[in-house]
Scaffold this active site. Structure first.
Site, short mmCIF file in Angstrom:
data_model
loop_
_atom_site.label_atom_id
_atom_site.label_comp_id
_atom_site.label_asym_id
_atom_site.label_seq_id
_atom_site.Cartn_x
_atom_site.Cartn_y
_atom_site.Cartn_z
CB CYS A 150 -1.11 -0.04 1.06
SG CYS A 150 -0.11 -0.39 2.81
NE ARG A 156 -4.00 1.61 2.30
CZ ARG A 156 -3.82 2.65 1.32
NH1 ARG A 156 -4.80 2.78 0.48
NH2 ARG A 156 -2.52 3.41 1.55
#
Length: 326
Positions: A150, A156
């Site tokens: 990410c 994430r």
């Protein structure tokens, strides 16, 4: 109208003396990007390796030479680990950091638009799992890695990798989080991500439970005790500038609407004081030992270079509706 693309965020009235935030320029370095190691290590027993987003050349004017991390640098760093990258899964919610054309043509590239701060929705999770399973099915006779990033290659990225290990490989949530943290060199920060992962139930019918039996090969990395500090960052999900859901087919963006095959790495000496230590001492035979998870400060700073192959990756599943164009 798709709310994902057309939703608008309003600041409302501002009764404070603060000036509104400046709009980020196209060549601005991502916030806190310099604070994170460029590339982690391969996660033993898996094909995963996490790294922060590489930046194309136009960003280098705002970086010191030692801070630069381009697609070419990514390739070199993974080669330094004696590994080969086969797929990049890009989770950033922008197209500005690098171009697919900057990647070697031997590497596959998939973009799954993933909003930051909030827990990824079911569509995003499904796409991630599907992409991983399809790649493993097509590459079961080699040992190529799946690189995931990410912006920082941490929150994430960590959530989706751990979610795969929990839901598909049957690993216990705390074990998956601990493994990711150690190999990335940083801990997942966002408390809402951690809490969501910890609520996941491990499937009891897995053929190879990664955290209980033979799913992961035993290693110094897994038996080494490690102290982890998961500090919350903005405990609740921030309000997104874009809301709603996007259908699966719209999430994945690739060059020429197909997955282009492209190929790629890590300097282990960059681990610094304060980060989660890299894997434990090399040169020891742990083949007869059963790994376990426990907590202890001041884990070993040594590294190892052994490869680990999970038997469970020989049993991929993939939905019939998926298309992979070569």
């Amino acid at each position: 109208m798709n709310q994902w693309h057309y939703g608008r965020y309003s600041r409302g009235r501002d009764f404070t003396a603060r000036a509104p935030p400046k709009k980020k320029g196209k060549n601005q370095i991502p916030e806190r990007w310099k604070d994170y190691l460029p590339v982690g290590q391969r996660m033993p027993g898996t094909r995963f390796i996490a790294f922060k987003v590489p930046l194309q050349k136009k960003f280098e004017a705002k970086l010191m030479p030692e801070e630069c991390f381009s697609p070419l640098d990514l390739f070199n760093k993974i080669q330094e680990q004696n590994e080969e990258l086969g797929l990049i899964i890009d989770l950033t919610y922008t197209q500005r950091y690098y171009k697919v054309e900057d990647l070697p043509k031997t590497i596959s590239y998939i973009k799954i638009l993933t909003v930051g701060h909030q827990v990824p929705d079911s569509g995003t999770i499904f796409q991630f799992k599907s992409a991983v399973k399809e790649f493993l099915k097509r590459n079961k006779n080699n040992d190529k890695l799946i690189g995931v990033h990410c912006t920082h290659g941490l929150n994430r990225t960590g959530y989706l990798i751990c979610r795969y290990l929990i839901d598909v490989e049957g690993m216990r949530p705390d074990d998956a989080i601990e493994l990711f943290n150690r190999c990335r060199g940083h801990c997942i920060e966002r408390q809402n991500y951690i809490e969501n992962l910890q609520k996941r139930r491990v499937r009891k019918n897995q053929n190879a439970s990664a955290s209980r039996s033979g799913g992961l090969e035993d290693s110094a990395h897994l038996t080494e005790q490690v102290h982890t500090t998961n500090k919350p960052v903005n405990k609740g999900p921030k309000k997104s500038r874009r809301g709603g859901h996007l259908e699966s087919s719209q999430h994945v963006q690739t060059q020429s609407s197909a997955y282009s095959f492209r190929k790629w790495s890590q300097n282990q000496s960059v681990y610094q004081r304060g980060f989660v230590p890299p894997p434990g001492p090399a040169g020891e035979d742990y083949s007869q030992r059963r790994f376990f998870w426990s907590m202890r400060p001041n884990g070993s700073q040594a590294t190892h270079h052994k490869k680990w192959i999970a038997a469970s990756y020989q049993r991929p599943f993939y939905p019939a509706s998926w298309e992979w164009n070569v």
